[in-house]
Design an enzyme around this catalytic site. Structure first.
Site, PDB file in Angstrom:
ATOM      1  N   GLY A  45     -78.478 -34.141  61.536  1.00  0.00           N
ATOM      2  CA  GLY A  45     -79.253 -35.228  60.936  1.00  0.00           C
ATOM      3  C   GLY A  45     -79.298 -34.944  59.449  1.00  0.00           C
ATOM      4  N   ALA A  46     -78.930 -35.962  58.658  1.00  0.00           N
ATOM      5  CA  ALA A  46     -78.787 -35.742  57.219  1.00  0.00           C
ATOM      6  C   ALA A  46     -80.054 -35.182  56.570  1.00  0.00           C
ATOM      7  CB  ALA A  46     -78.379 -37.054  56.555  1.00  0.00           C
TER       8      ALA A  46
ATOM      9  N   ASP B 211     -76.226 -41.176  55.990  1.00  0.00           N
ATOM     10  CA  ASP B 211     -75.796 -39.836  55.583  1.00  0.00           C
ATOM     11  C   ASP B 211     -75.540 -39.824  54.081  1.00  0.00           C
ATOM     12  OD1 ASP B 211     -74.944 -40.046  58.631  1.00  0.00           O
ATOM     13  OD2 ASP B 211     -75.252 -37.940  58.105  1.00  0.00           O
TER      14      ASP B 211
ATOM     15  N   ARG C  63     -70.807 -28.999  56.003  1.00  0.00           N
ATOM     16  CA  ARG C  63     -70.429 -30.351  56.463  1.00  0.00           C
ATOM     17  C   ARG C  63     -70.192 -31.205  55.216  1.00  0.00           C
ATOM     18  NH1 ARG C  63     -73.936 -33.050  61.035  1.00  0.00           N
ATOM     19  NH2 ARG C  63     -71.993 -34.182  61.350  1.00  0.00           N
TER      20      ARG C  63
ATOM     21  N   LYS D 116     -73.227 -42.651  60.868  1.00  0.00           N
ATOM     22  CA  LYS D 116     -72.546 -42.274  62.115  1.00  0.00           C
ATOM     23  C   LYS D 116     -71.466 -43.266  62.520  1.00  0.00           C
ATOM     24  CE  LYS D 116     -73.147 -39.257  63.790  1.00  0.00           C
ATOM     25  NZ  LYS D 116     -72.377 -38.052  63.462  1.00  0.00           N
TER      26      LYS D 116
ATOM     27  N   CYS E 181     -77.258 -43.796  66.912  1.00  0.00           N
ATOM     28  CA  CYS E 181     -77.324 -42.347  66.702  1.00  0.00           C
ATOM     29  C   CYS E 181     -78.781 -41.880  66.746  1.00  0.00           C
ATOM     30  CB  CYS E 181     -76.630 -41.950  65.405  1.00  0.00           C
ATOM     31  SG  CYS E 181     -76.262 -40.183  65.318  1.00  0.00           S
TER      32      CYS E 181
HETATM   33  P1  RI2 Z   1     -81.763 -38.816  59.396  1.00  0.00           P
HETATM   34  C1  RI2 Z   1     -76.893 -38.231  61.352  1.00  0.00           C
HETATM   35  O1  RI2 Z   1     -75.712 -37.504  61.255  1.00  0.00           O
HETATM   36  C2  RI2 Z   1     -76.650 -39.668  61.777  1.00  0.00           C
HETATM   37  O2  RI2 Z   1     -75.480 -40.220  61.216  1.00  0.00           O
HETATM   38  C3  RI2 Z   1     -77.904 -40.308  61.251  1.00  0.00           C
HETATM   39  O3  RI2 Z   1     -77.824 -41.717  61.160  1.00  0.00           O
HETATM   40  C4  RI2 Z   1     -77.997 -39.652  59.878  1.00  0.00           C
HETATM   41  O4  RI2 Z   1     -77.606 -38.299  60.117  1.00  0.00           O
HETATM   42  C5  RI2 Z   1     -79.323 -39.722  59.214  1.00  0.00           C
HETATM   43  O5  RI2 Z   1     -80.293 -39.065  59.973  1.00  0.00           O
HETATM   44  P2  RI2 Z   1     -75.331 -36.257  62.265  1.00  0.00           P
HETATM   45  O6  RI2 Z   1     -75.887 -35.011  61.635  1.00  0.00           O
HETATM   46  O7  RI2 Z   1     -81.653 -38.006  58.156  1.00  0.00           O
HETATM   47  O8  RI2 Z   1     -75.868 -36.531  63.642  1.00  0.00           O
HETATM   48  O9  RI2 Z   1     -82.381 -40.171  59.146  1.00  0.00           O
HETATM   49  O10 RI2 Z   1     -73.815 -36.227  62.248  1.00  0.00           O
HETATM   50  O11 RI2 Z   1     -82.470 -38.063  60.511  1.00  0.00           O
END
Ligand code: RI2
Length: 309
Positions: free
Chosen positions: A19-20, A194, A61, A205, A125
């Site tokens: 999560g970003a 992200d 990442r 995502k 996501c």
């Molecule tokens: P929050 C995640 O990436 C998803 O793409 C999600 O929409 C985005 O981060 C933002 O998340 P991944 O780490 O910061 O699952 O709002 O690849 O939680």
């Protein structure tokens, strides 16, 4: 280098921390703990250590700009003595972590105003920022329900479904390819981010862009919940955002793939949604049209071209 940095980097890379927003806060916290325990005598040594820490964390990442932004915000210092520089970094990291939480609260508050009583909200996501708005609307007593996409291949949609379930919010979990067939019943789409480029393009995502296209075709509002540190300053200099390509074994297992000599797997983790498909971006600085991304980068993040790498 202290274990905390490698441990955090490994958890971000393997997506144990994901999560970003969460990876940004985890990196910031690791920098803080690392600096608290750092024992060096010269400024030169200190600078070397900090540079190494920055690159280990940033290289985990490639797509979410929240990570380099958080690392930069947290690890910047102006002091000329080790003790003072340490103090500065610890304070910067602390402030970043606190402001990240405050941003989520504000986004929840602002985003909830876009959600009317009786709404069906579609999300993709697992975005902390998007879910904050949904939970806030529910807390306000609005009768709402959510459609959550599975989000192949890592299936973060299951995390969303569980989170909403545990909060008492009625949720329908669908496979990603069912979005078109369910959109007629949806009132609003909310997703996270992200990265957001200077032209308002959203990077989120994989699958987000087709969701936006379908929402647009169905005249359903498509909004993004994103803290200001998800905007990418380097895109002002024309830098492109790299899309992370993950292991094919997230899609099919290795043994099966080894039997398919003419098949290759593509597994991009993110895609680009053009600004024209985005109705609004909810940030802690307010709800803005995507075309205002430049203003957020210039005025809100407060960075000038000279600050950019
Ligand atoms: P929050 C995640 O990436 C998803 O793409 C999600 O929409 C985005 O981060 C933002 O998340 P991944 O780490 O910061 O699952 O709002 O690849 O939680």
């Amino acid at each position: 280098m202290n274990d905390i940095i490698h441990e955090t980097a490994q958890k971000i890379e393997s997506m144990e921390i994901r999560g970003a927003g969460r990876i940004a806060v985890a990196a910031s916290n690791a920098i803080k703990i690392y600096v608290e325990n750092l024992n060096v005598s010269s400024m030169e040594e200190f600078k070397n250590e900090i540079n190494q820490v920055r690159s280990v964390l940033i290289n985990t990442r490639p797509t979410a700009v929240s990570l380099p932004n958080a690392v930069k915000i947290s690890s910047t210092f102006k002091s000329n003595t080790v003790d003072e520089a340490k103090k500065e970094i610890i304070e910067n990291a602390d402030n970043f972590i606190k402001s990240a939480q405050k941003a989520i609260d504000s986004i929840g508050e602002i985003g909830s105003r876009r959600i009317s009583n009786g709404s069906v909200i579609l999300t993709h996501c697992n975005s902390h920022a998007a879910i904050a708005s949904i939970k806030k609307a529910f807390d306000q007593g609005k009768s709402i329900s959510v459609v959550a996409t599975e989000s192949r291949p890592r299936k973060q949609g299951l995390i969303t479904a569980k989170e909403l379930n545990d909060y008492g919010i009625k949720t329908t979990l669908i496979v990603d390819s069912a979005v078109m067939s369910i959109m007629k019943k949806v009132d609003l789409v909310i997703v996270g981010a992200d990265s957001i480029a200077v032209n308002g393009t959203l990077v989120n995502k994989i699958g987000t862009s087709q969701l936006a296209l379908i929402a647009n075709e169905s005249r359903v509002n498509f909004i993004v919940a994103a803290e200001t540190y998800k905007f990418s300053p380097n895109t002002i200099l024309g830098q492109k955002i790299d899309i992370e390509e993950r292991s094919p074994y997230e899609v099919v297992d290795a043994e099966y793939l080894s039997t398919l000599e003419n098949v290759t797997i593509k597994n991009p983790a993110f895609d680009f949604t053009p600004a024209e498909y985005i109705d609004l971006i909810i940030t802690e600085a307010g709800a803005i049209p995507p075309q205002m991304a430049y203003v957020i980068i210039r005025d809100y993040l407060g960075w000038t071209l000279e600050d950019l790498d």
